[in-house]
Write a protein that holds these residues in place. Structure first.
Motif, PDB file in Angstrom:
ATOM      1  N   LEU A 219       0.806  -1.214   0.000  1.00 35.95           N
ATOM      2  CA  LEU A 219       0.000   0.000   0.000  1.00 35.95           C
ATOM      3  C   LEU A 219       0.842   1.269   0.000  1.00 35.95           C
ATOM      4  O   LEU A 219       0.288   2.373  -0.070  1.00 35.95           O
ATOM      5  CB  LEU A 219      -0.934   0.007   1.220  1.00 35.95           C
ATOM      6  CG  LEU A 219      -1.972  -1.114   1.265  1.00 35.95           C
ATOM      7  CD1 LEU A 219      -2.833  -0.986   2.501  1.00 35.95           C
ATOM      8  CD2 LEU A 219      -2.827  -1.115   0.002  1.00 35.95           C
ATOM      9  N   LYS A 220       2.171   1.140   0.042  1.00 27.79           N
ATOM     10  CA  LYS A 220       3.051   2.308   0.026  1.00 27.79           C
ATOM     11  C   LYS A 220       3.812   2.446  -1.292  1.00 27.79           C
ATOM     12  O   LYS A 220       4.598   3.366  -1.456  1.00 27.79           O
ATOM     13  CB  LYS A 220       4.060   2.235   1.180  1.00 27.79           C
ATOM     14  CG  LYS A 220       3.442   2.349   2.563  1.00 27.79           C
ATOM     15  CD  LYS A 220       4.506   2.302   3.645  1.00 27.79           C
ATOM     16  CE  LYS A 220       3.896   2.412   5.028  1.00 27.79           C
ATOM     17  NZ  LYS A 220       4.926   2.338   6.101  1.00 27.79           N
ATOM     18  N   ARG A 221       3.582   1.533  -2.209  1.00 29.58           N
ATOM     19  CA  ARG A 221       4.327   1.559  -3.461  1.00 29.58           C
ATOM     20  C   ARG A 221       3.832   2.671  -4.379  1.00 29.58           C
ATOM     21  O   ARG A 221       2.733   3.185  -4.220  1.00 29.58           O
ATOM     22  CB  ARG A 221       4.230   0.202  -4.155  1.00 29.58           C
ATOM     23  CG  ARG A 221       4.989  -0.882  -3.414  1.00 29.58           C
ATOM     24  CD  ARG A 221       4.795  -2.241  -4.037  1.00 29.58           C
ATOM     25  NE  ARG A 221       5.634  -3.232  -3.375  1.00 29.58           N
ATOM     26  CZ  ARG A 221       5.562  -4.531  -3.594  1.00 29.58           C
ATOM     27  NH1 ARG A 221       4.675  -5.004  -4.470  1.00 29.58           N
ATOM     28  NH2 ARG A 221       6.352  -5.364  -2.950  1.00 29.58           N
ATOM     29  N   THR A 222       4.672   3.008  -5.354  1.00 31.16           N
ATOM     30  CA  THR A 222       4.362   4.116  -6.252  1.00 31.16           C
ATOM     31  C   THR A 222       3.904   3.604  -7.620  1.00 31.16           C
ATOM     32  O   THR A 222       3.903   2.412  -7.885  1.00 31.16           O
ATOM     33  CB  THR A 222       5.583   5.030  -6.406  1.00 31.16           C
ATOM     34  OG1 THR A 222       6.738   4.245  -6.757  1.00 31.16           O
ATOM     35  CG2 THR A 222       5.873   5.781  -5.112  1.00 31.16           C
ATOM     36  N   LEU A 223       3.562   4.528  -8.485  1.00 31.83           N
ATOM     37  CA  LEU A 223       2.894   4.204  -9.744  1.00 31.83           C
ATOM     38  C   LEU A 223       3.701   3.297 -10.684  1.00 31.83           C
ATOM     39  O   LEU A 223       3.117   2.401 -11.302  1.00 31.83           O
ATOM     40  CB  LEU A 223       2.521   5.502 -10.458  1.00 31.83           C
ATOM     41  CG  LEU A 223       1.420   5.420 -11.519  1.00 31.83           C
ATOM     42  CD1 LEU A 223       0.175   4.772 -10.945  1.00 31.83           C
ATOM     43  CD2 LEU A 223       1.094   6.819 -12.017  1.00 31.83           C
ATOM     44  N   PRO A 224       5.005   3.507 -10.871  1.00 30.81           N
ATOM     45  CA  PRO A 224       5.733   2.606 -11.779  1.00 30.81           C
ATOM     46  C   PRO A 224       5.636   1.138 -11.382  1.00 30.81           C
ATOM     47  O   PRO A 224       5.644   0.261 -12.251  1.00 30.81           O
ATOM     48  CB  PRO A 224       7.181   3.113 -11.679  1.00 30.81           C
ATOM     49  CG  PRO A 224       7.041   4.555 -11.304  1.00 30.81           C
ATOM     50  CD  PRO A 224       5.855   4.600 -10.392  1.00 30.81           C
ATOM     51  N   ILE A 225       5.543   0.873 -10.077  1.00 30.66           N
ATOM     52  CA  ILE A 225       5.421  -0.517  -9.638  1.00 30.66           C
ATOM     53  C   ILE A 225       4.050  -1.073 -10.021  1.00 30.66           C
ATOM     54  O   ILE A 225       3.911  -2.248 -10.381  1.00 30.66           O
ATOM     55  CB  ILE A 225       5.655  -0.617  -8.123  1.00 30.66           C
ATOM     56  CG1 ILE A 225       7.057  -0.112  -7.790  1.00 30.66           C
ATOM     57  CG2 ILE A 225       5.485  -2.050  -7.636  1.00 30.66           C
ATOM     58  CD1 ILE A 225       7.372  -0.114  -6.314  1.00 30.66           C
ATOM     59  N   ALA A 226       3.025  -0.236  -9.941  1.00 31.69           N
ATOM     60  CA  ALA A 226       1.692  -0.678 -10.361  1.00 31.69           C
ATOM     61  C   ALA A 226       1.682  -1.060 -11.833  1.00 31.69           C
ATOM     62  O   ALA A 226       1.060  -2.057 -12.228  1.00 31.69           O
ATOM     63  CB  ALA A 226       0.671   0.426 -10.089  1.00 31.69           C
ATOM     64  N   LEU A 227       2.360  -0.275 -12.652  1.00 33.83           N
ATOM     65  CA  LEU A 227       2.421  -0.588 -14.088  1.00 33.83           C
ATOM     66  C   LEU A 227       3.169  -1.895 -14.326  1.00 33.83           C
ATOM     67  O   LEU A 227       2.799  -2.682 -15.207  1.00 33.83           O
ATOM     68  CB  LEU A 227       3.100   0.559 -14.834  1.00 33.83           C
ATOM     69  CG  LEU A 227       2.366   1.902 -14.807  1.00 33.83           C
ATOM     70  CD1 LEU A 227       3.186   2.967 -15.516  1.00 33.83           C
ATOM     71  CD2 LEU A 227       0.991   1.778 -15.442  1.00 33.83           C
TER      72      LEU A 227
END
Length: 274
Positions: A219-227
């Motif tokens: 829940l603390k990760r940023t957008l590039p990781i979501a991609l």
């Protein structure tokens, strides 16, 4: 002869524009197509069917909306610190004389030639020793420190172009260095802050290796990781990947559109002196 030159110029510029725009157009058309039509042959630039399902799926899956909020927060906080620290540092190098000025500035500029990936291990050890592992501050601290050398260099170059006669005028009016910095230097340096804003925001927004290294909490990760999570080990839903990429790209495009008229002026003025 001038006509031939203009024709050649237009052809080259048009070709460059097509090469630059085509990947974005391909991403958009792919994101708007149903999954069943992605691999049809021959491929079509303009899809026969349009759907917004990929955008909805991208936004609601893989905690994408949460990651985007994290990226907005981390980028904003990092840029605020970069702006405050780098502007004060650039002002000191531009206006003051002190022992070790040339040496420390050379060391600061030397940091620009060090590849960021070579510092991942020492940065990891430092952040862990500070108790910032798996926290937003672990990201913000490193992003800020990494951007200070370039930002200071760019701002100092612009500050140097501001005549020092203004400093004397402020002194005559009983104004100190703090008033000079806030009331004169910063307002006159607005064009320089535009390229600084764009470069730093883009770099932080799309940074992947350090965010993947330091953050374990999903829940603390940023957008590039979501991609990256949209890409499976065996199969990848490219429509969702491209839809998510376009959503992630939208804030950067809007930022550039709003600031583009100051962009070239800021780069040119900041490069006059260094």
């Amino acid at each position: 002869m001038k006509m031939v030159y203009r024709i050649i110029k237009m052809v080259v510029l048009t070709a460059g524009a097509v090469i630059s725009v085509y990947p974005l157009l391909f991403m958009l058309t792919t994101a708007l197509q149903p999954s069943t039509l992605l691999f049809e042959y021959p491929p079509k630039l303009l899809p026969s069917q349009l759907t917004g399902a990929n955008f909805a799926e991208a936004w609601t899956s893989q905690n994408f909306s949460i990651y985007m909020g994290n990226s907005v927060m981390v980028t904003a906080a990092s840029f605020l610190l970069i702006f405050v620290l780098s502007s004060m540092l650039a002002f000191a190098y531009s206006r003051f004389r002190f022992a070790g000025k040339s040496l420390t500035f050379a060391m600061l500029m030397g940091a620009l030639v060090i590849p960021g990936l070579t510092l991942v291990i020492p940065q990891f050890m430092l952040i862990r020793s500070l108790g910032l592992f798996d926290s937003y501050w672990g990201l913000i601290t490193v992003y800020t420190a990494s951007a200070i050398p370039f930002t200071t260099f760019l701002l100092k170059g612009f500050f140097d172009t501001i005549t020092k006669e203004i400093d004397e005028s402020v002194s005559i009016d009983c104004g100190g260095s703090f008033r000079l910095f806030l009331s004169v230097i910063l307002p006159l340096s607005k064009p320089a802050f535009v390229p600084v804003t764009i470069f730093n925001a883009l770099t932080i927004w799309e940074e992947f290796p350090w965010a993947l290294t330091i953050i374990n909490d999903p829940l603390k990760r940023t957008l590039p990781i979501a991609l990256a999570n949209f890409q499976g080990q065996y199969t990848t839903q490219w429509g969702i990947v491209f839809a998510g990429s376009l959503i992630a790209l939208l804030p950067v495009i809007l930022l550039f559109v709003f600031l583009q008229r100051y962009f070239i002026a800021g780069i040119t003025a900041g490069a006059v002196k260094g």
